[in-house]
Design an enzyme around this catalytic site. Structure first.
Site, PDB file in Angstrom:
ATOM      1  N   VAL A  98      11.503  46.914  37.951  1.00  0.00           N
ATOM      2  CA  VAL A  98      10.898  46.662  39.257  1.00  0.00           C
ATOM      3  C   VAL A  98      11.400  45.306  39.741  1.00  0.00           C
ATOM      4  CG1 VAL A  98       8.754  46.285  40.531  1.00  0.00           C
ATOM      5  CG2 VAL A  98       8.834  48.016  38.722  1.00  0.00           C
ATOM      6  N   GLY A 146       2.407  48.674  43.127  1.00  0.00           N
ATOM      7  CA  GLY A 146       2.352  50.096  42.837  1.00  0.00           C
ATOM      8  C   GLY A 146       3.679  50.743  42.522  1.00  0.00           C
ATOM      9  N   VAL A 147       4.761  49.961  42.427  1.00  0.00           N
ATOM     10  CA  VAL A 147       6.088  50.546  42.218  1.00  0.00           C
ATOM     11  C   VAL A 147       6.189  51.215  40.856  1.00  0.00           C
ATOM     12  CG1 VAL A 147       8.558  50.068  42.056  1.00  0.00           C
ATOM     13  CG2 VAL A 147       7.180  48.931  43.820  1.00  0.00           C
ATOM     14  N   LEU A 148       5.845  50.482  39.788  1.00  0.00           N
ATOM     15  CA  LEU A 148       5.962  51.051  38.443  1.00  0.00           C
ATOM     16  C   LEU A 148       5.031  52.237  38.269  1.00  0.00           C
ATOM     17  CD1 LEU A 148       7.151  50.986  35.620  1.00  0.00           C
ATOM     18  CD2 LEU A 148       5.351  49.369  34.968  1.00  0.00           C
ATOM     19  N   GLU A 190       8.840  44.971  27.176  1.00  0.00           N
ATOM     20  CA  GLU A 190       7.552  44.279  27.140  1.00  0.00           C
ATOM     21  C   GLU A 190       6.496  45.283  26.670  1.00  0.00           C
ATOM     22  OE1 GLU A 190       6.918  41.162  30.398  1.00  0.00           O
ATOM     23  OE2 GLU A 190       8.239  42.615  31.384  1.00  0.00           O
ATOM     24  N   TYR A 206       3.397  49.578  28.568  1.00  0.00           N
ATOM     25  CA  TYR A 206       3.401  51.034  28.524  1.00  0.00           C
ATOM     26  C   TYR A 206       2.161  51.670  27.910  1.00  0.00           C
ATOM     27  CZ  TYR A 206       8.110  50.645  30.249  1.00  0.00           C
ATOM     28  OH  TYR A 206       9.191  50.365  31.042  1.00  0.00           O
ATOM     29  N   PHE A 238      18.268  53.083  23.862  1.00  0.00           N
ATOM     30  CA  PHE A 238      18.798  53.857  24.994  1.00  0.00           C
ATOM     31  C   PHE A 238      18.216  53.340  26.304  1.00  0.00           C
ATOM     32  CE2 PHE A 238      15.267  56.109  22.963  1.00  0.00           C
ATOM     33  CZ  PHE A 238      14.381  56.262  24.002  1.00  0.00           C
TER      34      PHE A 238
END
Length: 418
Positions: free
Chosen positions: A91, A99-101, A126, A130, A418
């Site tokens: 982001v 609100g992007v993520l 980070e 998640y 990855f």
């Protein structure tokens, strides 16, 4: 207080090939802005799965990126389960907390479900990010800096029958890939990858070497058969007492203990070096029990693979269990509500089923804990001790913890990022 508008779904769209340079530039900037070598950039362009990637746009500006590779993840029991390899998530710093993520994670998990893939996996820059989207730390890795000037290795019988020889990395790539493929079913967390990924371990831009040599490779052979390989670089060094170079291990795989020991013995004995640096290796790797002094290897643990159950029932039914289990989970999953509720898991070493039920729950937990325990590397009992799993029926936690344990005692491990 801010009057900046929220950038959400209206600016979210599937990645078009013509937008890749702008999209990837947003990603690179988010990770510091250091340009990549042309060969590295070209490789990731070729591996990007455009129909599985999204971007968030604020007008003509790309402010968010996310993708998903098509993988097969080995689970306890040896099955390869379809898993979306979440990748290239970023982001723009100018658009944080807008609100992007969340919009990208929402779209991505909805898509993964529609593709019929029961799992999503990632590595986290980070870790705190998640968990709120249901990802749990499922596998760890081991780093070490082995003082090869003072540490010796004891090797098993048959090690001297293995011949270790240098080879050009590209010339033996297929041999090495064949060794890797034979190992994939035997360890949870290992990946089957689409065509093109055979190029990833050969990537060797000079800008990434930090003074070390180009990528080197040795293969281990016995009776004409390739039974292992190691890829590495050597960084020369000279101190007041003489040479003190460093061997930087990139990748190592072997089919049996003798081949494995032969490769480690070779790496520890390279001329003009005194340190062997290894990163992101299995936490149960055998070299730890061959060395004469583990303290002089400076081992350290780090989080590595994160797992998210996109379809609880399908995911839990795909793996086997090292002891019989018959347990009803009360699952909390606010972000993917189709997973919430009660599930009865019944399974053993031969297979499993997991179905909706109205029976009383034995254990209560969130989907994050199920993800952490899924590959057998994190104990449900330990999560219970941390208060993250609640026991509703006496004895249920111990029973489930044994069943979920590492099948065959093999710790889960992700072989590459990855």
């Amino acid at each position: 207080m801010t009057n900046e508008r929220t950038v959400t779904v209206d600016g979210l769209r599937k990645l078009a090939k013509d937008d890749w340079d702008t999209w990837y530039g947003t990603l690179i900037r988010a990770f510091g802005g250091v340009p990549e070598a042309d060969e590295e950039r070209e490789l990731w362009n070729s591996l990007t799965e455009f129909d599985r990637s999204v971007g968030v746009w604020d007008g003509d500006e790309c402010v968010g990126t996310a993708g998903a590779f098509t993988f097969g993840l080995t689970v306890p029991g040896g099955a390869s389960v379809p898993a979306a390899g979440v990748t290239m998530v970023s982001v723009a710093a100018t658009h944080r907390r807008r609100g992007v993520l969340t919009s990208m994670m929402r779209r991505q998990l909805d898509d993964i479900r529609s593709w019929g893939e029961p799992l999503a996996v990632l590595t986290a820059s980070e870790p705190a990010i998640y968990g709120r989207f249901g990802y749990g730390t499922a596998a760890f890795s081991l780093d070490a800096e082995i003082d090869t000037s003072r540490v010796t290795l004891s090797t098993p019988e048959g090690t001297d029958d293995v011949r270790v020889r240098y080879a050009a990395p590209a010339e033996v790539a297929e041999e090495c890939r064949a060794v890797y493929d034979r190992l994939v079913p035997g360890r949870p967390g290992m990946l089957r990858t689409p065509p093109g990924w055979e190029r990833v371990p050969l990537l060797d831009p000079e800008s990434d070497r930090d003074g070390a040599s180009p990528l080197q490779c040795v293969v281990a052979r016995r009776d004409g058969e390739t039974v292992g390989y190691a890829r590495f670089r050597v960084k020369p060094g000279w101190g007041t007492a003489g040479p003190d170079g460093t061997v930087l291990l990139s990748d190592l795989a072997a089919l049996d203990p003798a081949a494995d020991a032969a490769l480690w013995r070779f790496l520890a004995g390279i001329d003009l070096t005194s340190t062997l640096v290894v990163r992101r290796r299995p936490v149960d790797e055998a070299w730890q029990y061959l060395v004469s002094d583990i303290r002089r290897c400076r081992p350290s643990l780090r989080d590595w693979l994160y797992v998210r159950l996109v379809d609880v029932g399908a995911a839990l039914a795909q793996r086997t269990y090292q002891a019989p289990v018959d347990v009803v989970f009360e699952v909390e999953d606010a972000f993917c509500p189709w997973n919430a509720g009660r599930w009865r898991l019944t399974g053993d070493t031969k297979g499993a089923s997991c179905e909706r039920t109205t029976d009383a729950a034995d254990l209560a937990l969130s989907v994050r804990e199920l993800g952490a325990a899924y590959l057998g590397g994190v104990s449900l009992a330990a999560l219970g001790a941390a208060g993250r799993v609640r026991e509703l029926r006496g004895g249920a936690l111990a029973e489930a913890a044994v069943g979920f344990g590492a099948v065959g005692g093999v710790a889960p491990w992700l072989p590459f990022g990855f």
